[in-house]
Design a protein around this motif. Structure first.
Motif, PDB file in Angstrom:
ATOM      1  N   ALA A 235       0.871  -1.187   0.000  1.00  0.00           N
ATOM      2  CA  ALA A 235       0.000   0.000   0.000  1.00  0.00           C
ATOM      3  C   ALA A 235       0.900   1.226   0.000  1.00  0.00           C
ATOM      4  N   GLY A 236       1.399   1.567  -1.189  1.00  0.00           N
ATOM      5  CA  GLY A 236       2.398   2.624  -1.293  1.00  0.00           C
ATOM      6  C   GLY A 236       1.806   3.971  -1.648  1.00  0.00           C
ATOM      7  N   PRO A 237       2.597   4.817  -2.333  1.00  0.00           N
ATOM      8  CA  PRO A 237       2.133   6.165  -2.673  1.00  0.00           C
ATOM      9  C   PRO A 237       0.759   6.152  -3.364  1.00  0.00           C
ATOM     10  N   SER A 238      -0.102   7.039  -2.925  1.00  0.00           N
ATOM     11  CA  SER A 238      -1.518   7.037  -3.321  1.00  0.00           C
ATOM     12  C   SER A 238      -1.704   7.246  -4.824  1.00  0.00           C
ATOM     13  N   GLU A 239      -2.850   6.785  -5.300  1.00  0.00           N
ATOM     14  CA  GLU A 239      -3.169   7.002  -6.705  1.00  0.00           C
ATOM     15  C   GLU A 239      -4.679   7.056  -6.921  1.00  0.00           C
ATOM     16  N   VAL A 240      -5.085   7.839  -7.906  1.00  0.00           N
ATOM     17  CA  VAL A 240      -6.493   7.877  -8.293  1.00  0.00           C
ATOM     18  C   VAL A 240      -6.562   7.858  -9.814  1.00  0.00           C
ATOM     19  N   LEU A 241      -7.533   7.107 -10.324  1.00  0.00           N
ATOM     20  CA  LEU A 241      -7.829   7.138 -11.748  1.00  0.00           C
ATOM     21  C   LEU A 241      -9.307   7.477 -11.857  1.00  0.00           C
ATOM     22  N   ILE A 242      -9.615   8.520 -12.632  1.00  0.00           N
ATOM     23  CA  ILE A 242     -11.012   8.954 -12.778  1.00  0.00           C
ATOM     24  C   ILE A 242     -11.448   8.699 -14.221  1.00  0.00           C
ATOM     25  N   ILE A 243     -12.600   8.048 -14.372  1.00  0.00           N
ATOM     26  CA  ILE A 243     -13.201   7.942 -15.702  1.00  0.00           C
ATOM     27  C   ILE A 243     -14.380   8.922 -15.713  1.00  0.00           C
ATOM     28  N   ALA A 244     -14.349   9.859 -16.658  1.00  0.00           N
ATOM     29  CA  ALA A 244     -15.399  10.886 -16.681  1.00  0.00           C
ATOM     30  C   ALA A 244     -15.917  11.060 -18.104  1.00  0.00           C
ATOM     31  N   ASP A 245     -17.218  11.320 -18.216  1.00  0.00           N
ATOM     32  CA  ASP A 245     -17.771  11.676 -19.533  1.00  0.00           C
ATOM     33  C   ASP A 245     -18.093  13.169 -19.527  1.00  0.00           C
ATOM     34  N   LEU A 271      -6.738  10.982 -15.392  1.00  0.00           N
ATOM     35  CA  LEU A 271      -8.121  11.146 -15.867  1.00  0.00           C
ATOM     36  C   LEU A 271      -8.240  10.494 -17.242  1.00  0.00           C
ATOM     37  N   LEU A 272      -9.237   9.636 -17.409  1.00  0.00           N
ATOM     38  CA  LEU A 272      -9.562   9.092 -18.729  1.00  0.00           C
ATOM     39  C   LEU A 272     -10.937   9.657 -19.082  1.00  0.00           C
ATOM     40  N   THR A 273     -11.025  10.391 -20.178  1.00  0.00           N
ATOM     41  CA  THR A 273     -12.315  10.988 -20.516  1.00  0.00           C
ATOM     42  C   THR A 273     -12.623  10.841 -21.998  1.00  0.00           C
ATOM     43  N   SER A 314     -14.011   5.731 -26.151  1.00  0.00           N
ATOM     44  CA  SER A 314     -15.281   5.264 -25.580  1.00  0.00           C
ATOM     45  C   SER A 314     -15.072   4.962 -24.102  1.00  0.00           C
ATOM     46  N   LEU A 315     -16.172   4.834 -23.385  1.00  0.00           N
ATOM     47  CA  LEU A 315     -16.066   4.484 -21.962  1.00  0.00           C
ATOM     48  C   LEU A 315     -15.535   3.061 -21.806  1.00  0.00           C
ATOM     49  N   SER A 316     -15.852   2.198 -22.776  1.00  0.00           N
ATOM     50  CA  SER A 316     -15.322   0.827 -22.705  1.00  0.00           C
ATOM     51  C   SER A 316     -13.805   0.831 -22.842  1.00  0.00           C
ATOM     52  N   ALA A 317     -13.282   1.699 -23.727  1.00  0.00           N
ATOM     53  CA  ALA A 317     -11.816   1.813 -23.864  1.00  0.00           C
ATOM     54  C   ALA A 317     -11.235   2.307 -22.542  1.00  0.00           C
ATOM     55  N   ALA A 318     -11.919   3.260 -21.909  1.00  0.00           N
ATOM     56  CA  ALA A 318     -11.443   3.781 -20.611  1.00  0.00           C
ATOM     57  C   ALA A 318     -11.392   2.655 -19.588  1.00  0.00           C
ATOM     58  N   ALA A 319     -12.449   1.826 -19.571  1.00  0.00           N
ATOM     59  CA  ALA A 319     -12.494   0.719 -18.595  1.00  0.00           C
ATOM     60  C   ALA A 319     -11.331  -0.236 -18.830  1.00  0.00           C
ATOM     61  N   GLU A 320     -11.003  -0.508 -20.110  1.00  0.00           N
ATOM     62  CA  GLU A 320      -9.895  -1.422 -20.401  1.00  0.00           C
ATOM     63  C   GLU A 320      -8.558  -0.838 -19.959  1.00  0.00           C
ATOM     64  N   PHE A 321      -8.338   0.466 -20.234  1.00  0.00           N
ATOM     65  CA  PHE A 321      -7.087   1.109 -19.772  1.00  0.00           C
ATOM     66  C   PHE A 321      -7.013   1.065 -18.248  1.00  0.00           C
ATOM     67  N   SER A 322      -8.154   1.305 -17.611  1.00  0.00           N
ATOM     68  CA  SER A 322      -8.182   1.297 -16.141  1.00  0.00           C
ATOM     69  C   SER A 322      -7.844  -0.097 -15.611  1.00  0.00           C
ATOM     70  N   ASN A 323      -8.380  -1.125 -16.273  1.00  0.00           N
ATOM     71  CA  ASN A 323      -8.072  -2.494 -15.849  1.00  0.00           C
ATOM     72  C   ASN A 323      -6.577  -2.796 -15.987  1.00  0.00           C
ATOM     73  N   LEU A 341     -19.527   0.000 -14.194  1.00  0.00           N
ATOM     74  CA  LEU A 341     -18.922  -0.853 -13.154  1.00  0.00           C
ATOM     75  C   LEU A 341     -18.768  -2.300 -13.636  1.00  0.00           C
ATOM     76  N   SER A 342     -19.722  -2.756 -14.452  1.00  0.00           N
ATOM     77  CA  SER A 342     -19.675  -4.160 -14.883  1.00  0.00           C
ATOM     78  C   SER A 342     -18.451  -4.432 -15.766  1.00  0.00           C
ATOM     79  N   GLU A 343     -17.822  -3.370 -16.283  1.00  0.00           N
ATOM     80  CA  GLU A 343     -16.631  -3.576 -17.136  1.00  0.00           C
ATOM     81  C   GLU A 343     -15.327  -3.460 -16.347  1.00  0.00           C
ATOM     82  N   ILE A 344     -15.437  -3.154 -15.055  1.00  0.00           N
ATOM     83  CA  ILE A 344     -14.227  -2.956 -14.240  1.00  0.00           C
ATOM     84  C   ILE A 344     -13.850  -4.267 -13.559  1.00  0.00           C
ATOM     85  N   ARG A 345     -12.582  -4.667 -13.698  1.00  0.00           N
ATOM     86  CA  ARG A 345     -12.126  -5.914 -13.064  1.00  0.00           C
ATOM     87  C   ARG A 345     -11.123  -5.699 -11.931  1.00  0.00           C
ATOM     88  N   HIS A 346     -10.278  -4.664 -12.047  1.00  0.00           N
ATOM     89  CA  HIS A 346      -9.207  -4.507 -11.045  1.00  0.00           C
ATOM     90  C   HIS A 346      -9.171  -3.085 -10.495  1.00  0.00           C
TER      91      HIS A 346
END
Ligand SMILES: NC(=O)c1ccc[n+]([C@@H]2O[C@H](COP(=O)([O-])OP(=O)(O)OC[C@H]3O[C@@H](n4cnc5c(N)ncnc54)[C@H](O)[C@@H]3O)[C@@H](O)[C@H]2O)c1
Ligand SMILES: N[C@H](CO)Cc1c[nH]c[nH+]1
Ligand SMILES: [Zn+2]
Length: 433
Positions: A235-245, A271-273, A314-323, A341-346
């Motif tokens: 649990a190291g240095p913090s991180e956030v990834l935001i998917i936004a439309d 940010l992935l938008t 697309s949002l699906s592409a964002a979900a894949e990059f996020s995964n 949410l259903s496309e998010i795995r990790h």
């Protein structure tokens, strides 16, 4: 300035560079320092702990000052405001309620075939909690680690945290500790604290498991002592990834990016938008919010090195990059977050909708904020009650059940070339009752 790239660029390579920032070639010299600290504490115990506290925390402690005294613990309650005490108590209740929801329970199955199997959960004997304290004080982290340990039934919980500028530990940290039932606290941070918990010194006990987040030195040290002791996760240095439309508010998105970037110059904020206009507006809002930011220098470093905006198709592409990235915190600031949410795995923790800034999870929502970083969410989970538990398998066979199993054991033991295994079964079934 927060960089903007488009999906045509090598997004995966960029995300991998940010994700791997705590285990790439650039941290090798830090790992060398950490190895030296671990070895010295293992060999010289308290002497090395005091030496590195002077070197890295700039505090010259006497041996008897390592453990926080009862009077310092008592005095802490006088030093926090009523509002802060109430906030700590509210957060404690929320965290405890969440962690009591699903406590792993021991079970046994009595089969019709005279075979009993099961799992028996028992807590570790002694847990060591690391509470960071270099760049900020973390009373919330005390609760996030201490409460699950208590709920799991750990009887001895010790805490380590770096000394502050006047040697004293932040009073809110000491109050949170006492609210979580922790009285045994040592004034030591960084790799030297992890080493002391892993190997034990004359003053600090060797523990069974070390939990809690920390900076790169703490995280590397936990990785290196794993095996000598258990650890929760990296649990190291913090991180956030935001998917936004296009429906997201750019000022809020910028604030949420900065809320993680402000933790550490090695923090990551992405940010992935799907919306080019949002990307530009967030970039501008980040610059504006940084102007009079009290932690501007560290936060700007994080944004410059490990900040990124990607305009995706697309949002699906964002979900894949996020995964691919497997972020510690993932925010879905989109019109229909439950479908995405259903496309998010990790991901360590997922925040849905416009009114759920990651900060609610840091403090009051109840789920744990000690979360895997740097891609560890691909295989690890948030800290929880189960972190402090392990289970033993339970097995009982009757003689009849053993007779039934003998043929299969025979065949497998023969195939593995292990005759005594076979013999230990055969002898029993050939013996008179
Ligand atoms: N992933 C999570 O769940 C989570 C939760 C909360 C905080 N965090 C992270 O915890 C970290 C807290 O970091 P922090 O720095 O404020 O506190 P920290 O307690 O983790 O680190 C401070 C210690 O680092 C050591 N140190 C500093 N510079 C050093 C050097 N040059 N060489 C050797 N050792 C050195 C010192 O001994 C000091 O005591 C941040 O990265 C934050 O993002 C993560
Ligand atoms: N966001 C941090 C985890 O990466 C936890 C925290 C504690 N206090 C504030 N934030
Ligand atoms: Zn935070």
């Amino acid at each position: 300035m927060l960089r903007i790239i488009t999906q045509q660029a090598d997004v995966v390579a960029e995300l991998q560079r940010i994700c791997n920032r705590t285990h790439d070639a650039q941290v090798l010299h830090k790992e060398a320092t950490v190895r030296e600290v671990l070895q010295a504490v293992q060999r010289q115990g308290d002497k090395a702990v005091l030496h590195y506290t002077a070197e890295f925390d700039h505090q010259t402690l006497k041996l008897e000052e390592l453990r926080v005294s009862g009077s310092e613990l008592d005095a802490a309650y006088q030093q926090v405001s009523k509002e802060l005490l109430q906030a700590i108590q509210l957060a404690s209740r929320q965290i405890e309620a969440f962690h009591r929801q699903r406590i792993p329970k021991s079970w046994v199955h009595f089969g019709d075939d005279d075979v009993v199997v099961g799992k028996r959960y028992t807590p570790v004997d002694i847990a060591g909690l690391y509470v960071p304290g270099g760049r900020a004080a973390y009373p919330s982290t005390v609760l996030m680690n201490g409460i699950p340990a208590k709920v799991a039934g750990v009887t001895r919980v010790v805490m380590v945290t770096p000394p502050g500028k006047t040697k004293a530990i932040n009073p809110a940290v000491l109050v949170a500790a006492q609210e979580a039932g922790i009285q045994e606290i040592y004034r030591v941070g960084g790799a030297q604290a992890i080493a002391a918990l892993a190997y034990g010194t004359n003053t600090i006990p060797k523990v069974d498991i070390i939990t809690g987040p920390g900076n790169i030195y703490v995280t590397l040290a936990k990785k290196l002592v794993y095996g000598t002791v258990g650890i929760d996760s990296l649990a190291g240095p913090s991180e956030v990834l935001i998917i936004a439309d296009e429906t997201a508010n750019p000022v809020n998105v910028a604030a949420d990016l900065l809320a993680q970037a402000e933790h550490d110059p090695m923090a990551a904020a992405i940010l992935l938008t799907t919306d080019t206009a949002l990307a530009k507006n967030v970039q501008v809002a980040v610059e504006r919010q940084l102007v009079d930011h009290p932690r501007r220098i560290d936060t700007e470093k994080a944004i410059a090195h490990y900040g990124l905006i990607v305009v995706v198709e697309s949002l699906s592409a964002a979900a894949e990059f996020s995964n691919e990235f497997a972020p510690e915190h993932l925010e879905l600031q989109v019109e229909d977050p439950w479908t995405l949410l259903s496309e998010i795995r990790h991901a360590g923790a997922i925040f849905l909708g416009y009114s759920t800034p990651e900060a609610v999870g840091d403090y009051v929502a109840g789920p744990n904020h000690t979360l895997p970083t740097s891609g560890a969410a691909r295989y690890a989970s948030p800290l929880g009650v189960e972190t402090f538990l392990k289970h033993s398998s339970i097995i009982q066979y009757s003689r009849t059940a053993l007779q039934r199993a003998a043929g299969a054991i025979d065949a497998l033991a023969t195939a593995e070339g292990l005759p005594s295994h076979k013999d230990s079964v055969r002898r029993r079934i050939q013996q008179e009752e």
